[in-house]
Scaffold this active site. Structure first.
Site, PDB file in Angstrom:
ATOM      1  N   TYR A  19       0.834  -1.202   0.000  1.00  0.00           N
ATOM      2  CA  TYR A  19       0.000   0.000   0.000  1.00  0.00           C
ATOM      3  C   TYR A  19       0.870   1.253   0.000  1.00  0.00           C
ATOM      4  CZ  TYR A  19       1.014   1.051   4.924  1.00  0.00           C
ATOM      5  OH  TYR A  19       1.635   1.379   6.099  1.00  0.00           O
ATOM      6  N   LEU A  26      11.163   1.664   6.802  1.00  0.00           N
ATOM      7  CA  LEU A  26      10.576   2.139   5.558  1.00  0.00           C
ATOM      8  C   LEU A  26      11.019   3.582   5.390  1.00  0.00           C
ATOM      9  CD1 LEU A  26       8.557   1.635   3.180  1.00  0.00           C
ATOM     10  CD2 LEU A  26       6.882   2.827   4.600  1.00  0.00           C
ATOM     11  N   GLU A  69      12.575   2.878  13.758  1.00  0.00           N
ATOM     12  CA  GLU A  69      11.545   3.831  13.333  1.00  0.00           C
ATOM     13  C   GLU A  69      10.368   3.706  14.291  1.00  0.00           C
ATOM     14  OE1 GLU A  69      10.219   2.771   9.409  1.00  0.00           O
ATOM     15  OE2 GLU A  69       9.830   0.686   9.955  1.00  0.00           O
ATOM     16  N   LYS A  84       6.545  -1.783   1.862  1.00  0.00           N
ATOM     17  CA  LYS A  84       5.342  -1.258   2.531  1.00  0.00           C
ATOM     18  C   LYS A  84       4.195  -2.267   2.389  1.00  0.00           C
ATOM     19  CE  LYS A  84       3.137   3.296   3.123  1.00  0.00           C
ATOM     20  NZ  LYS A  84       3.612   3.558   4.477  1.00  0.00           N
TER      21      LYS A  84
END
Length: 288
Positions: free
Chosen positions: A33, A200, A176, A144
């Site tokens: 996505y 990401l 992250e 992702k």
């Protein structure tokens, strides 16, 4: 329309759209996505997001049912159908619909999904609270994918503790957040985890780094530790729907607040880029 949903050529309200039972997303979370903000009916940094979307799909051998230019035009046309001026624009592709089987037909064409709804941007001047958690996700965080259960659980834990985001770490190394990137300012230097399999690479983070270069702020992309996070002059959290937030506490311990001038310069530069791109006059003047 107030909200819009799209699946494989059909447009409807989200509660009206029907998804085939055999779509592989139901069994395997088999898809990727991307998402962005729609401002003034223009999708912010659309080309950047499409590049990442197609890269994620290619990494998992998923066939997107249209070329990049056509998808960009479709997303833009769909956004125009939704009321308001500020939106969350989300799209995903699943591998397709087929009887449940781990192995798949490599010639299968993917199914495209789109969801567009009104959005409210968080005020970057209001600090947020964070918590930390061990990063137990897999080693393909640079893709992702739709497999977000660890992030879901971490986000729920943050919610229960009155925080807005969870910072992941592998041992002492910060990676992250559950659905954002985290970076720090220390001694006038912008530090952020490098682009590797543990994170990401956020498009908002990339544009924040570019903003730092324009402002003459030194940027170093290297892993940093939990100790460095807690001792940072400022802690910055970025995502495609919240460009430049900053933290006031982590695990209940006060952080940041030591370099407000440099932080404000970065925030101003990032927000002005968004306003130029979308043609909006301010961040909040017409938010639905």
């Amino acid at each position: 329309m107030k909200e819009l949903a799209y699946y494989d050529g059909t447009i409807a309200a989200p509660e009206e759209l029907k998804i085939p039972f055999n779509d592989r997303v139901h069994f395997f979370g088999d898809g990727v996505y991307d998402a962005s903000v729609g401002g003034n009916h223009r999708i912010y940094l659309l080309d950047d997001h499409l590049d990442r979307f197609y890269s994620s799909a290619n990494a998992l051998d998923i066939r997107i049912p249209m070329e990049k230019k056509e998808l960009g035009e479709l997303l833009t046309d769909l956004l125009k159908k939704v009321e308001g001026e500020t939106h969350f624009v989300y799209w995903q592709v699943t591998r397709g619909a087929a009887p449940r089987n781990h192995a798949y037909d490599s010639e299968m064409t993917g199914k495209l999904w789109v969801m567009i709804r009104p959005n409210r941007l968080r005020d970057p001047e209001v600090p947020i609270s964070l918590i930390t958690a061990e990063d137990t996700r897999f080693l393909h965080c640079n893709i992702k994918t739709l497999n977000l259960l660890p992030s879901v659980m971490a986000s729920q834990k943050a919610e229960q503790k009155g925080a807005q985001e969870t910072v992941f770490h592998r041992g002492d190394m910060v990676t992250e957040c559950a659905h954002s990137n985290v970076s720090i300012l220390k001694n006038g230097i912008f530090l952020s985890h490098p682009n590797d399999q543990y994170i990401l690479r956020g498009i908002s983070k990339t544009h924040m780094i570019e903003a730092c270069y324009r402002l003459g702020i030194q940027v170093i992309e290297r892993p940093f530790t939990l100790t460095e996070l807690m001792e940072a002059d400022e802690v910055l959290v970025t995502s495609s729907s919240n460009f430049c937030l900053h933290a006031k506490e982590i695990d209940g311990i006060p952080v940041g607040g030591k370099d407000p001038v440099r932080l404000s310069r970065i925030q101003k530069e990032v927000i002005e880029e968004y306003l130029r791109y979308t043609g909006k006059s301010s961040l909040f003047d017409d938010v639905v």
